[in-house]
Write a protein that holds these residues in place. Structure first.
Motif, PDB file in Angstrom:
ATOM      1  N   UNK A  29       0.835  -1.204   0.000  1.00  0.00           N
ATOM      2  CA  UNK A  29       0.000   0.000   0.000  1.00  0.00           C
ATOM      3  C   UNK A  29       0.868   1.251   0.000  1.00  0.00           C
ATOM      4  N   UNK A  30       0.427   2.229  -0.757  1.00  0.00           N
ATOM      5  CA  UNK A  30       1.249   3.410  -1.019  1.00  0.00           C
ATOM      6  C   UNK A  30       0.437   4.684  -0.789  1.00  0.00           C
ATOM      7  N   UNK A  54      -0.953   1.552   7.783  1.00  0.00           N
ATOM      8  CA  UNK A  54      -0.585   0.675   8.900  1.00  0.00           C
ATOM      9  C   UNK A  54       0.375   1.385   9.852  1.00  0.00           C
ATOM     10  N   UNK A  55       1.198   2.298   9.309  1.00  0.00           N
ATOM     11  CA  UNK A  55       2.173   3.023  10.131  1.00  0.00           C
ATOM     12  C   UNK A  55       1.567   4.229  10.843  1.00  0.00           C
ATOM     13  N   UNK A  56       0.635   4.885  10.173  1.00  0.00           N
ATOM     14  CA  UNK A  56       0.032   6.102  10.715  1.00  0.00           C
ATOM     15  C   UNK A  56      -1.447   6.088  10.368  1.00  0.00           C
ATOM     16  N   UNK A  57      -2.276   5.752  11.334  1.00  0.00           N
ATOM     17  CA  UNK A  57      -3.705   5.615  11.093  1.00  0.00           C
ATOM     18  C   UNK A  57      -4.383   6.857  10.562  1.00  0.00           C
ATOM     19  N   UNK A  58      -3.723   8.013  10.706  1.00  0.00           N
ATOM     20  CA  UNK A  58      -4.308   9.261  10.176  1.00  0.00           C
ATOM     21  C   UNK A  58      -4.078   9.392   8.678  1.00  0.00           C
TER      22      UNK A  58
END
Length: 151
Positions: free
Chosen positions: A52-53, A88-92
């Motif tokens: 995902x990008x 996945x790293x930053x839900x925002x």
């Protein structure tokens, strides 16, 4: 005494445009039969076999605005080919990825690109195709062209 005005056909640009238009329009017609635009295909291909990008990263890599990527993504989401989800790293933050349908569809579209290229350049030997690609890619680099040709 009049100055000689070159014929249109005296310019390499004329011939490049002729070929470019034919190749591009032929590919666009093939994609239209699959309900995909050239720009949508570009985004699908960028996402193929990729984690995902972030849309902003895709915009940078494709030399498009974030708004343009968002519009493309919205159309592909509506077609069920990609999904927008929380990072996945930053839900925002949001990312884009292919759906299973999009992952199955991309190779079929790539085959259309290959078919279009064969139809347009089969008359050239493999060495001539390599030489043409080298010349064109050197010209693109020399001119500093970075925008992905999607229209």
């Amino acid at each position: 005494m009049s100055t000689r005005v070159p014929e249109l056909t005296d310019h390499l640009g004329y011939w490049l445009r002729q070929v470019s238009n034919h190749v591009s329009h032929g590919f666009a017609r093939k994609l239209a039969d699959k309900d995909v635009t050239v720009a949508e295909w570009g985004l699908l291909r960028m996402l193929y076999e990729r984690k995902p990008c972030a849309p902003s990263q895709l915009a940078q890599e494709m030399s498009l605005t974030r708004g343009a990527v968002t519009k493309l993504a919205d159309r592909l989401i509506a077609k069920g080919l990609i999904i927008r989800e929380a990072s996945a790293e930053d839900g925002r933050a949001q990312t884009l990825r292919l759906t299973a349908k999009g992952a199955r569809f991309a190779p079929a579209l790539a085959a259309l690109a290959d078919k279009n290229e064969i139809e347009c350049f089969a008359h050239l030997s493999a060495a001539d195709r390599r030489a043409l690609k080298r010349i064109l890619s050197e010209t693109v680099a020399r001119l500093g062209l970075t925008k992905m040709p999607l229209d």
